[in-house]
Design an enzyme around this catalytic site. Structure first.
Site, PDB file in Angstrom:
ATOM      1  N   HIS A  76     -35.525  -3.894 -26.440  1.00 16.85           N
ATOM      2  CA  HIS A  76     -36.713  -4.049 -25.595  1.00 16.85           C
ATOM      3  C   HIS A  76     -37.729  -4.983 -26.247  1.00 16.85           C
ATOM      4  CE1 HIS A  76     -39.922  -2.605 -22.798  1.00 16.85           C
ATOM      5  NE2 HIS A  76     -40.677  -2.947 -23.825  1.00 16.85           N
ATOM      6  N   GLU A  77     -38.082  -4.705 -27.496  1.00 17.63           N
ATOM      7  CA  GLU A  77     -39.096  -5.520 -28.160  1.00 17.63           C
ATOM      8  C   GLU A  77     -38.594  -6.943 -28.402  1.00 17.63           C
ATOM      9  OE1 GLU A  77     -42.018  -4.611 -28.184  1.00 17.63           O
ATOM     10  OE2 GLU A  77     -41.753  -2.471 -27.828  1.00 17.63           O
ATOM     11  N   HIS A 100     -39.352  -9.074 -25.483  1.00 19.33           N
ATOM     12  CA  HIS A 100     -40.694  -9.662 -25.498  1.00 19.33           C
ATOM     13  C   HIS A 100     -40.726 -10.913 -26.384  1.00 19.33           C
ATOM     14  CE1 HIS A 100     -42.791  -6.709 -23.144  1.00 19.33           C
ATOM     15  NE2 HIS A 100     -42.543  -5.709 -23.976  1.00 19.33           N
ATOM     16  N   GLU A 104     -43.535  -6.230 -18.609  1.00 20.04           N
ATOM     17  CA  GLU A 104     -42.460  -5.445 -19.222  1.00 20.04           C
ATOM     18  C   GLU A 104     -41.082  -5.752 -18.634  1.00 20.04           C
ATOM     19  OE1 GLU A 104     -42.769  -3.555 -21.838  1.00 20.04           O
ATOM     20  OE2 GLU A 104     -44.947  -3.749 -21.955  1.00 20.04           O
ATOM     21  N   TYR A 154     -45.280  -0.090 -16.243  1.00 21.06           N
ATOM     22  CA  TYR A 154     -43.996   0.147 -16.892  1.00 21.06           C
ATOM     23  C   TYR A 154     -42.912   0.466 -15.876  1.00 21.06           C
ATOM     24  CZ  TYR A 154     -45.562   0.022 -21.747  1.00 21.06           C
ATOM     25  OH  TYR A 154     -46.014  -0.403 -22.982  1.00 21.06           O
TER      26      TYR A 154
END
Length: 674
Positions: A466-467, A470, A495, A608
């Site tokens: 997930h990170e 980004h 997100e 989210y």
């Protein structure tokens, strides 16, 4: 990882080895440069104003100053030196107050307003420049520059106070980790590696282990400690941190409402949503209520299953209250449920996910998918020796794309969740050259020990993906102005790209491509992968209701039109009604560590799940359909979703990638609803 002799290695990354004096000096320079620019524009004859010498000049300053600002503000979250963290916090607070002052300068706004009203002077401006101009003018009005002097001064003071309080709130959370002592017996159920290298203290003549509320400790105990009182005491400790933040949050909520009313909005939420995809409060409320109605039956079944499991586990106690499910039970009994229904053993599974293998897997997957090359670099400018630096090049042209840092292990004073920081946006310089983006992934995964490498649970692997999503958004974006770079999109879309990339963690072939046992080197067995995927939605009802709860709480306190609200009461009531589990009558204040609410997600936490709809649609109807390893789809995703950043509306980027407007069918399917 791939290295290529055809690549030119670039070391143009900011220097994070700064002293407290350096931080102070840089902050002074930022103030003097910005003041000089604003003074020049304010003294300008409005008739001489053009896009280039006003709006373009302001945006170019933002481009160039972002690096220094983000560097000194970032260090409060990652530096191991408390003096540096304190200097960073003080500098950010001073700069935020000054920036509020400059944003509220009416003399500058009058020049911008004059130019905006004389449309013939900027009719030729198109594309990203035109978007910049219209957004800049709207931002000035939203900052209160159209207000009279008295109301403008009131707003300025309110915004300064909010900034000051938000920085304190974040600092308290970063430095507010608590610790508790448990005996080995009280920690029965925890794996051996939990105790390796763990500090001990003697209390009442007995050795106790130190357990903190940092994520690796907290989640490990809540999932594995057989002693219910141990889990309960740790949860209570965690939910009673940072008590001073309760008053800070209450004041900020009131101040945000006052600011919104000064600007002509009924509530802070109405003000915020104007710039989001959702646009208005009813859209968000309807979205959340629809999901609550859909998820309630599913969550009720999950509670029944957990209650029955707890009764059996405790030997069917006569006192039904004993088998009631509380917050400290959820992760423990979901783990047992997964073990019983799907033979999921998290301690066994994490042996296949060493940090080294997962990192290699992530880098390999995204290099191939997005047409990139990652090369590890010397980290001489890093803020800590644990941190690694990577250069990113385009695989075909070999041109530089950007750099990213990885800071993955916990330490004292460090930001205690997982996040991505955009440390330098990409943008065009005045001389036609390019400044390339720099990002950092900051996480708190379990540190390696003397006998074992860092081993990740599967949900930690999901967080890592997930990170890193980004990071890729920040690296692959290609915009003229930093204002629109990377994750500078509508916050209820931000997100979606990272959530979309979580799906790779649930693909059998993908998992098997990088999961190897840290001792034997054997790949993870197909049977384990199948069971892991089958168990994906075992807690979908309760998990998603918890996410909705945070969104409903956030929207409730920010859509109020009165300052007379009981924030802790609202939090407690909504948690009980929506989440279905809580701490009973025990008094805690977990809202004090709800960092999102003062960290940019105010009236926006719903995003989210809102963005999850888009992420599921992108994955199911493009990647799943075309093949998760389809290079063409990956490149199209890079160019249509990541590259534009905020230079166009997110709905337009989605339409270009999907070929239609998005819907929620794939999302409902992804959580086992349809």
């Amino acid at each position: 990882m791939t290295n290529s002799t055809a690549l030119v290695l670039h070391y143009d990354v900011p220097n994070y080895k700064l002293s407290a004096a350096d931080i102070k000096e840089i902050s002074k320079k930022l103030v003097s440069e910005k003041k000089a620019l604003y003074d020049r524009i304010a003294e300008m004859n409005p008739e001489d104003a053009t896009f280039d010498n006003v709006v373009g000049a302001l945006a170019m300053y933002d481009n160039q100053s972002y690096v220094d600002y983000s560097t000194i503000a970032f260090l409060q979250h990652v530096s191991a030196d408390k003096d540096i963290r304190d200097a960073s916090t003080e500098a950010e607070q001073m700069l935020e107050e000054f920036y509020i002052e400059t944003r509220m300068r009416k003399d500058v706004y009058q020049v911008v307003k004059h130019l905006f009203e004389n449309t013939d002077k900027w009719a030729h401006i198109t594309g990203e420049d035109r978007r910049l101009f219209t957004k800049t003018e709207l931002e000035y009005r939203r900052d209160g520059l159209a207000l009279n002097n008295e109301d403008g001064d009131k707003l300025k003071e309110i915004l300064k106070r909010i900034s000051e309080l938000a920085i304190k709130f974040s600092k308290n959370i970063n430095e507010g980790d608590a610790e508790i002592l448990f005996t080995k017996e009280q920690l029965d159920g925890l794996p051996d590696d939990f105790f390796e290298g763990r500090p001990t203290k003697i209390e009442n003549g007995i050795d106790h282990f130190v357990v903190t509320t940092k994520y690796p400790d907290l989640f490990a105990v809540l999932k594995s400690a057989n002693n219910e009182l141990t889990r309960k005491n740790l949860v209570i400790l965690d939910e009673r941190k940072c008590k001073e933040n309760n008053d800070i949050l209450a004041e900020v909520i009131k101040l945000r409402l006052r600011a919104a009313k000064l600007l002509g909005y009924k509530s802070h939420a109405e003000f915020v949503l104007e710039e989001k995809m959702a646009k208005n409060i009813p859209s968000v409320v309807n979205f959340e209520n629809d999901l609550i109605n859909l998820l309630n039956p599913l969550a009720d079944k999950e509670i029944e299953m957990l209650t029955a499991l707890k009764e059996k586990h405790l030997g069917y106690p006569k006192d039904k209250e004993a088998s009631k499910i509380y917050s400290w039970d959820i992760q423990y009994y979901f783990r047992l449920l997964k073990e019983q229904l799907y033979d999921i053993n998290e301690q066994q599974i994490k042996e296949y996910f060493s940090m080294e293998q997962v990192t290699k897997g992530i880098l390999d997957i995204f290099q191939k998918m997005l047409g990139l090359i990652f090369t590890e670099m010397p980290n001489s400018n890093a803020w800590h020796s644990d941190v690694k630096l990577y250069q990113v090049n385009d695989a075909k042209s070999k041109v530089l794309v950007g750099h990213f840092w990885m800071d993955l292990f916990p330490r004292d004073g460090k930001y205690n969740h997982a996040a991505c920081w955009p440390l330098r946006p990409g943008f065009d310089n005045l001389d036609g050259t390019r400044s390339y983006p720099v990002c950092a992934i900051v996480a708190n995964f379990t540190k390696p020990t003397a006998t074992k490498p860092s081993l990740l649970k599967h949900d930690e692997v999901v967080t890592y993906f997930h990170e890193f999503g980004h990071v890729m958004h920040g690296i692959c974006s290609l915009t003229k102005w930093s204002r629109f770079h990377g994750t500078n999109v509508e916050s209820d879309f931000v997100e979606a790209p990272s959530q979309m990339l979580e799906n790779w963690c649930w693909e059998p072939k993908v998992l098997q491509s990088f999961s190897k046992h840290y001792v034997t080197g054997e790949p993870i067995p197909e049977s384990i992968v199948k069971n892991l995927i089958d168990a994906k939605n075992v807690n979908a009802g309760i998990f998603n209701l918890r996410q909705i709860f945070f969104g409903v709480f956030d929207m409730t306190v920010h859509s109020t039109e009165t300052e007379d609200i009981d924030i802790l009461g609202i939090y407690s009531s909504l948690r009980k009604n929506i989440c279905k589990v809580d701490l009973g009558d025990i008094n805690t204040w977990p809202v004090a560590t709800f960092g999102h609410i003062l960290g940019g997600y105010d009236a926006g936490y719903y995003g989210y799940l809102w963005s999850q709809v888009f992420s599921a649609d992108m994955f199911e109807n493009r990647f799943k359909k075309d093949g998760v390893s389809n290079d063409c789809t990956g490149l199209e995703y890079r160019y249509q979703i990541l590259q534009p950043g905020g230079s166009r509306d997110a709905k337009d980027s989605l339409y270009q990638f999907l070929g239609r407007n998005p819907d929620n069918k794939a999302f409902l399917k992804s959580i086992g609803m349809k």
